[in-house]
Design an enzyme around this catalytic site. Structure first.
Site, mmCIF file in Angstrom:
data_model
loop_
_atom_site.group_PDB
_atom_site.id
_atom_site.type_symbol
_atom_site.label_atom_id
_atom_site.label_comp_id
_atom_site.label_asym_id
_atom_site.label_seq_id
_atom_site.Cartn_x
_atom_site.Cartn_y
_atom_site.Cartn_z
ATOM 1 N N LYS A 53 79.736 14.647 43.938
ATOM 2 C CA LYS A 53 79.681 16.094 43.749
ATOM 3 C C LYS A 53 79.501 16.432 42.271
ATOM 4 C CE LYS A 53 84.723 16.389 43.539
ATOM 5 N NZ LYS A 53 85.950 17.014 44.067
ATOM 6 N N TYR A 270 83.768 29.549 11.832
ATOM 7 C CA TYR A 270 84.281 30.877 12.124
ATOM 8 C C TYR A 270 85.758 30.994 11.767
ATOM 9 C CZ TYR A 270 80.006 31.738 14.779
ATOM 10 O OH TYR A 270 78.690 31.914 15.146
#
Length: 382
Positions: A53, A270
């Site tokens: 999956k 940042y």
């Protein structure tokens, strides 16, 4: 011929086989197949399936399934209908189970693709039986019993009724799912095995499965008829706290796109969350959280930052992990390894997926399944 400028020398020395992307993911399909064979050997004669999956745990469902089929795998597990349809196209003769079960309205397509839903409710059971009646045959399915996860599956107390009402379908597997198999001493493991034994007694002759990756290694050896590893196939450690018995499958690297020197007091990224406390050389690599490097790998008070290997030396992330970039402190790294254009290692022999996950305060499953689509992908041994 005149003397070449530095830029001309760089162009002349360029390797045309180098990816143009600034991040590269190498998937070792030989190691994947070897991991499957090791798990199959440990399963005490039980069949070894594979969970593919989430795009083969982020490594590419197509390449992963082809390698596993070649290795001998014949049973696969996926999460939903679309993954199941992809799996059927890749492995026309395989047995494919869908963990979602019969999602509302999906029964006709599940049947058309020859998929086997993992049924965990009476509503699903009725819809699957009705679809089979319309098609004139009993459709195959797994019966999912919930022994403690409280997520999907029939409660153990409903197992007898589920068996009685399964006459309209063809059960080919009874299954459950451990919730703490990574903790071999957890008392809940024995309770779940006992509850599963009681439930499967209502389905005599139907093959049984409860063990995923860590379950294969439990001392109780609850392998039954089928084991269904996922994470361990891809190099994840199914035995946390002990040495990883699996071979690494994913190797991740990124290219340095910029190098600069910082003075004491200069900040990075940042909000200036990193401030240089000494003259510092930093390198910016071309990968960030859009590529699956968790923003939580940013250094925080009392918590280690992520690291990359530069010239054999571990170099920490500094500043905040941003969408496209991570900045490394390469002050102590060899100069020739920490220059524009050089590749650094983010996952590989020195940094396993569990370590990157731990430094990011997450789990290896999330790291693998979030690997971005911008990486150059190379498959080895398949």
């Amino acid at each position: 011929m005149g003397i070449l400028s530095p830029a001309e020398r760089l162009i002349a020395a360029a390797d045309p086989s180098e990816p143009v992307e600034t991040g590269a993911l190498t998937v070792d399909l030989g190691a994947l197949a070897a991991n499957w064979r090791q798990l199959a050997a440990r399963a005490d004669g039980a069949e070894c399936g594979a969970v593919v999956k989430a795009d083969g745990y982020g490594l590419g469902q197509g390449a992963v399934m082809r390698a596993l089929v070649k290795a001998g795998c014949r049973t696969f597990f996926v999460a939903n209908l679309l993954e199941g349809e992809t799996a059927r196209a890749l492995a026309p003769d395989a047995v494919i189970y869908v963990f979602d079960g019969v999602a509302p309205g999906c029964a006709p397509r599940l049947a058309a693709a020859g998929l086997r839903p993992c049924i965990g409710s009476f509503a699903e059971l009725e819809e699957w039986a009705a679809t089979g009646a319309l098609l004139g045959r009993r459709l195959e399915a797994a019966i999912h019993v919930d022994t403690g996860m409280n997520r999907l599956g029939f409660p153990p107390g409903d197992a007898a009724e589920a068996a009685a009402r399964s006459s309209g379908v063809a059960p080919t597997l009874i299954m459950s799912h451990f919730l703490s198999a990574q903790l071999p001493d957890a008392p809940v493991n024995d309770r779940q095995i006992a509850a599963f034994d009681a439930a499967r007694a209502h389905f005599p002759g139907v093959p049984a499965s409860i063990a995923a990756s860590s379950g294969v290694f439990l001392p109780q050896r609850p392998h039954f008829n089928l084991v269904r590893p996922g994470y361990a196939l891809y190099g994840g450690n199914p035995t946390p706290g002990a040495a990883n018995p699996m071979r690494p499958v994913a190797r991740l690297s990124a290219r340095i796109v910029s190098v600069r020197d910082l003075a004491v007091g200069d900040t990075v990224g940042y909000d200036g969350v990193f401030m240089a406390q000494r003259p510092t050389r930093v390198a910016t690599i071309g990968a960030g959280y859009a590529d699956g490097l968790p923003i939580s790998a940013t250094a925080a008070p009392g918590k280690a930052a992520g690291e990359a290997v530069v010239g054999g030396l571990r170099c920490p992330f500094v500043g905040r992990v941003s969408m496209d970039y991570v900045v490394l402190d390469v002050t102590d790294a060899p100069r020739e390894a920490a220059q524009r254009g050089a590749w650094v290692e983010l996952l590989g022999d020195m940094i396993e997926v569990e370590e990157l996950a731990s430094r990011a305060r997450t789990i290896g499953y999330e790291v693998l399944t979030r690997l971005g689509r911008r990486y150059a992908r190379r498959y080895l041994g398949g």
